[in-house]
Design a protein around this motif. Structure first.
Motif, PDB file in Angstrom:
ATOM      1  N   ALA A 158       3.058  24.857 -34.442  1.00 20.45           N
ATOM      2  CA  ALA A 158       1.694  25.208 -34.026  1.00 20.45           C
ATOM      3  C   ALA A 158       0.764  24.010 -34.164  1.00 20.45           C
ATOM      4  CB  ALA A 158       1.183  26.384 -34.860  1.00 20.45           C
ATOM      5  N   LYS A 159       0.967  23.211 -35.187  1.00 18.59           N
ATOM      6  CA  LYS A 159       0.151  21.996 -35.356  1.00 18.59           C
ATOM      7  C   LYS A 159       0.374  21.042 -34.187  1.00 18.59           C
ATOM      8  CE  LYS A 159      -0.809  18.244 -38.616  1.00 18.59           C
ATOM      9  NZ  LYS A 159      -0.457  17.649 -39.929  1.00 18.59           N
ATOM     10  N   GLU A 160       1.632  20.943 -33.719  1.00 14.67           N
ATOM     11  CA  GLU A 160       1.928  20.094 -32.565  1.00 14.67           C
ATOM     12  C   GLU A 160       1.161  20.561 -31.331  1.00 14.67           C
ATOM     13  OE1 GLU A 160       4.153  17.330 -32.209  1.00 14.67           O
ATOM     14  OE2 GLU A 160       3.872  17.347 -34.379  1.00 14.67           O
ATOM     15  N   VAL A 167      -1.991  17.961 -32.343  1.00 18.19           N
ATOM     16  CA  VAL A 167      -1.423  16.729 -31.800  1.00 18.19           C
ATOM     17  C   VAL A 167      -1.516  16.699 -30.276  1.00 18.19           C
ATOM     18  CG1 VAL A 167       0.650  15.301 -31.668  1.00 18.19           C
ATOM     19  CG2 VAL A 167       0.142  16.573 -33.774  1.00 18.19           C
ATOM     20  N   ASN A 168      -1.204  17.836 -29.617  1.00 18.65           N
ATOM     21  CA  ASN A 168      -1.184  17.890 -28.153  1.00 18.65           C
ATOM     22  C   ASN A 168      -2.196  18.880 -27.590  1.00 18.65           C
ATOM     23  OD1 ASN A 168       1.300  16.146 -27.584  1.00 18.65           O
ATOM     24  ND2 ASN A 168       2.139  17.647 -29.027  1.00 18.65           N
ATOM     25  N   ASP A 169      -3.282  19.074 -28.294  1.00 13.25           N
ATOM     26  CA  ASP A 169      -4.263  20.090 -27.907  1.00 13.25           C
ATOM     27  C   ASP A 169      -4.749  19.903 -26.476  1.00 13.25           C
ATOM     28  OD1 ASP A 169      -6.069  22.208 -28.104  1.00 13.25           O
ATOM     29  OD2 ASP A 169      -7.651  20.934 -28.923  1.00 13.25           O
ATOM     30  N   LEU A 170      -5.099  18.673 -26.107  1.00 14.91           N
ATOM     31  CA  LEU A 170      -5.655  18.436 -24.777  1.00 14.91           C
ATOM     32  C   LEU A 170      -4.624  18.694 -23.677  1.00 14.91           C
ATOM     33  CD1 LEU A 170      -8.060  17.551 -23.097  1.00 14.91           C
ATOM     34  CD2 LEU A 170      -7.332  15.173 -23.391  1.00 14.91           C
ATOM     35  N   ILE A 208       7.155  19.081 -28.184  1.00 17.02           N
ATOM     36  CA  ILE A 208       7.036  19.809 -29.450  1.00 17.02           C
ATOM     37  C   ILE A 208       8.398  19.767 -30.123  1.00 17.02           C
ATOM     38  CG2 ILE A 208       6.413  21.969 -30.602  1.00 17.02           C
ATOM     39  CD1 ILE A 208       5.091  22.924 -28.072  1.00 17.02           C
ATOM     40  N   ASN A 209       8.420  19.264 -31.353  1.00 11.09           N
ATOM     41  CA  ASN A 209       9.687  19.175 -32.096  1.00 11.09           C
ATOM     42  C   ASN A 209      10.785  18.492 -31.263  1.00 11.09           C
ATOM     43  OD1 ASN A 209       8.232  20.650 -33.927  1.00 11.09           O
ATOM     44  ND2 ASN A 209       9.758  22.237 -34.224  1.00 11.09           N
ATOM     45  N   ASN A 210      10.376  17.471 -30.506  1.00  7.82           N
ATOM     46  CA  ASN A 210      11.286  16.691 -29.652  1.00  7.82           C
ATOM     47  C   ASN A 210      11.772  17.438 -28.412  1.00  7.82           C
ATOM     48  OD1 ASN A 210      11.243  14.306 -31.234  1.00  7.82           O
ATOM     49  ND2 ASN A 210      12.702  15.236 -32.671  1.00  7.82           N
ATOM     50  N   ASP A 268      -5.881  25.026 -40.804  1.00  7.53           N
ATOM     51  CA  ASP A 268      -4.686  25.284 -41.605  1.00  7.53           C
ATOM     52  C   ASP A 268      -3.732  26.104 -40.742  1.00  7.53           C
ATOM     53  OD1 ASP A 268      -5.568  24.166 -44.244  1.00  7.53           O
ATOM     54  OD2 ASP A 268      -7.139  25.669 -43.992  1.00  7.53           O
ATOM     55  N   PHE A 269      -2.629  25.514 -40.367  1.00 11.88           N
ATOM     56  CA  PHE A 269      -1.798  26.094 -39.319  1.00 11.88           C
ATOM     57  C   PHE A 269      -0.859  27.178 -39.829  1.00 11.88           C
ATOM     58  CE2 PHE A 269      -3.189  21.874 -38.154  1.00 11.88           C
ATOM     59  CZ  PHE A 269      -3.796  22.139 -36.935  1.00 11.88           C
TER      60      PHE A 269
END
Length: 510
Positions: A88-90, A94-97, A385-387, A432-433
Motif C-alpha cells: 500500500a505504501k508503494e 512511492v507511486n501515488d502520482l 509494486i514489489n517488483n 501510516d499504511f
C-alpha cells in the motif's frame, strides 16, 4: 460490382488479422512485463466467480495464497489487489502520482454529473482545483468548528429522545443513522429533517440507493459489447437513472431555495459556501469561471455517500465491541464521566481530554473499516509494486480490511484492543499504511476531520449518558458481529444493534 464485393468482405478479413496481432502484442508485453501472480481464471468472466458476498474477505483469502500484490481479471478489467501495508505504501506514497486517477464507471459517473465530484473523479486539473476548494473552504478546521452547534444540538436531542423513550429496548443502529443523517442534512442544506418535506426515512432510503449504485459495476463494464443487454434486463440502468433523478430533483430544489431573494439565513451551510465561491469566480473570471451548479451537486453527492454511512458504521461497531467487552466499556465510561463530571452532556471542547475514546475509534477503524475496500484507483502510467509491473489502465484495489487484520503488523489482529495504540503514533490520517480507513496520498478523504469529530462526540455522549445492557438472557459472547455485504461501498453490521439504556444522571441536561 467486384469493388463493392471486396469492400463488403474487407472487415471480415481484417478482424482475424487484428485479433492475431493483438494476441501477439499481448504475448510480447507479457514477456517483457513481470505481472503479479493471478488465480486461475475462467473464459469471459475471468475471476468474477471467486468473489463472494463479502468481497474484502474473499480477496483476503485469495491473497493468502497468491500474495499481497495479486492480479485478477473481472471480465475484461484487470484489477491489482493490494493487501499489505508495504505494498500500500508503494501505491499511496512511492507511486501515488502514477495511480491517483479513478476509473470512469457509468453508474457513479451519472450520479456525479459526469465525474464532477472529488471522490470519484479521474485525476485532472479541474479535480485538483475542486479538491482545493473542499480542503480550504468546506472541510477546513475552521469550517468544521463553525458547525459545532449543529453537532451538539442534534446529538443532545438524541440523548434526550432516548431518555424519554417509553420502550426498554433501543435500536441503536437506527438512532445513530438518524442523528448522523440529521447532522449532514443541516450542515449541507441548512435545515432540519423535522418539519421538512424530506423526512429522515426517505433520506435514508435515498442514501442507501446511492451507496448501491456507487458500489456497483455495470455488466457492460465487465463484458463490453453485450453486457448492456444484461444491464437493461436486470434493471441496472433504470435504477441508476431513478436514483439520479431523485438526487438531482432534491439538490436542485435545495439550491433554488438558497437562491430565493430575501431568504432568511440562520446558519451558513455548504450550499451557501459553494454558491458564494461560484459568484466570486464569476466576478473575477467572467466567462472563464469553471465552477457550476453541477459541481455543487456532485460535491453534495459525496457528502451523502461519505458523510453518513462511514460515521454511522464506526459508532455502531464501536458500541458493538464495547458491549461485547464490558471491562473496556467501563474503562471508557469512567474516563468520560470523570472528565465531564455532572454537566449532563459532553461538549466538543471536552474531546481533547478523552484519550481512551480516541483509542476506541482507532481500534474500531482498524478492525471494522466502514469501506473495507478503498475506492478503486486507476493507473495512468507504468510503475512497479514489489517488483511487479503495473500497466496503464489497470485498476488498483487496496484491501484496508485485510491490512488492518494482518498479523505481520498487528498482534492478535482479530482481538478488539484499544490499548494496542498506547505508546505509539499510528494514526488513520493516511501516513501510516497499517491503518488506512480513509485512504492516503492525493486521494485521502478530505472530510476526515469532520467525520472523526462527529464520531468522537456521538460516541462520548452515548457512553456518558447511559449504561448499556443486552436484552435479558443474552450473553456478550453470543452477539452477532457478522457483516452484511452486497454492492454498497460500505459494509454494515448484519443485524441491528438492540440495547437497553439506563440513564446515568436523573437530572441529565436537556
Amino acid at each position: 460490382m467486384g469493388l463493392f464485393t471486396s469492400l463488403f468482405w474487407l472487415p471480415f478479413l481484417l478482424v482475424p488479422l487484428l485479433l492475431l496481432f493483438k494476441k501477439k502484442t499481448d504475448q510480447s508485453n507479457k514477456k517483457h512485463n513481470k505481472l503479479p501472480p493471478s488465480p486461475p481464471k475462467l473464459p469471459i468472466i475471468g475471476n468474477l466467480h471467486q468473489l463472494g458476498e463479502l468481497s474484502h474477505s474473499s480477496l483476503s483469502q485469495l491473497a493468502r495464497k497468491y500474495g499481497p500484490v495479486m492480479l485478477l481479471h473481472l471480465g475484461r478489467m484487470p484489477v491489482v489487489v493490494v493487501s499489505s501495508a508495504d505494498a500500500a505504501k508503494e501505491v499511496l506514497k512511492v507511486n501515488d502520482l502514477a495511480c491517483c486517477s479513478r476509473p470512469k464507471l457509468a453508474g457513479i459517473g451519472r450520479l456525479t454529473y459526469d465525474h464532477l465530484d472529488v471522490a470519484f473523479s479521474p485525476y485532472s486539473e479541474c479535480w485538483r482545483e475542486l479538491r482545493k476548494i473542499c480542503v480550504l473552504e468546506i472541510f477546513s478546521m475552521k469550517r468544521v468548528k463553525s458547525f459545532r452547534f449543529i453537532r451538539e444540538e442534534e446529538i443532545w436531542s438524541l440523548m434526550n429522545s432516548i431518555s424519554r423513550s417509553s420502550t426498554d429496548l433501543v435500536n441503536v443502529t437506527e438512532k445513530v443513522f438518524v442523528v448522523i443523517g440529521s447532522i449532514i442534512f443541516r450542515t449541507s442544506f441548512g435545515k432540519c429533517f423535522y418539519g421538512s418535506e424530506f423526512d429522515h426515512a426517505k433520506f435514508d432510503e435515498l442514501v442507501h440507493d446511492v451507496a448501491i449504485v456507487a458500489g456497483s459495476f455495470s455488466y457492460e463494464e465487465f463484458f463490453p459489447g453485450f453486457g448492456w443487454i444484461i444491464d437493461r434486463i436486470s434493471g441496472h440502468n433504470g435504477r441508476v437513472e431513478r436514483v439520479f433523478q431523485e438526487l438531482d430533483t432534491f439538490f436542485q430544489q435545495a439550491i433554488d431555495d438558497h437562491l430565493k431573494p430575501g431568504r432568511a439565513k440562520h446558519e451558513e451551510d455548504i450550499i451557501d459556501v459553494m454558491l458564494g465561491i461560484e459568484n466570486e469566480q464569476i466576478r473575477e473570471l467572467g466567462d472563464h469561471a469553471w465552477l457550476t451548479k453541477n459541481h455543487i451537486k456532485a460535491v453534495l453527492m459525496d457528502m451523502f455517500l461519505g458523510g453518513i454511512d462511514t460515521s454511522s458504521l464506526t459508532v455502531i461497531w464501536a458500541m458493538t465491541e464495547l458491549v461485547r467487552n464490558p471491562t473496556l466499556m467501563k474503562k471508557a465510561q469512567d474516563e468520560v464521566r470523570g472528565i465531564v463530571g455532572k454537566k449532563g452532556r459532553v461538549e466538543q471542547t471536552d474531546l481533547d481530554q478523552l484519550h481512551y475514546n480516541k483509542l476506541i475509534i482507532k481500534e474500531t477503524l482498524r478492525l471494522h473499516p466502514p469501506a473495507p475496500l478503498l475506492i478503486t484507483r486507476e493507473a495512468i502510467s507504468h510503475f512497479r509494486i514489489n517488483n511487479y509491473d503495473i500497466c496503464p489502465g489497470t485498476l488498483i484495489q487496496i484491501n484496508a480490511w485485510a491490512i488492518g487484520r494482518d498479523s505481520n503488523y498487528w498482534k492478535n489482529p482479530e482481538e478488539f484492543s484499544p490499548e494496542r495504540f498506547i505508546g505509539n503514533n499510528i494514526d488513520f490520517k493516511g501516513q501510516d499504511f497499517e491503518l488506512l480507513p480513509f485512504g492516503g496520498g492525493r486521494r485521502v478523504c478530505p472530510g476526515l476531520y469532520m467525520g472523526t469529530v462527529t464520531v468522537e462526540l456521538l460516541l462520548a455522549n452515548l457512553l456518558y449518558c447511559f449504561d448499556w445492557c443486552l436484552t435479558d438472557g443474552m450473553k456478550e459472547t453470543y452477539m452477532n458481529i457478522e457483516e452484511q455485504g452486497g454492492q454498497c461501498v460500505t459494509v454494515n453490521k448484519k443485524t441491528p444493534l438492540l440495547l437497553m439504556p439506563v440513564k446515568y444522571l436523573d437530572d441529565q441536561a436537556s
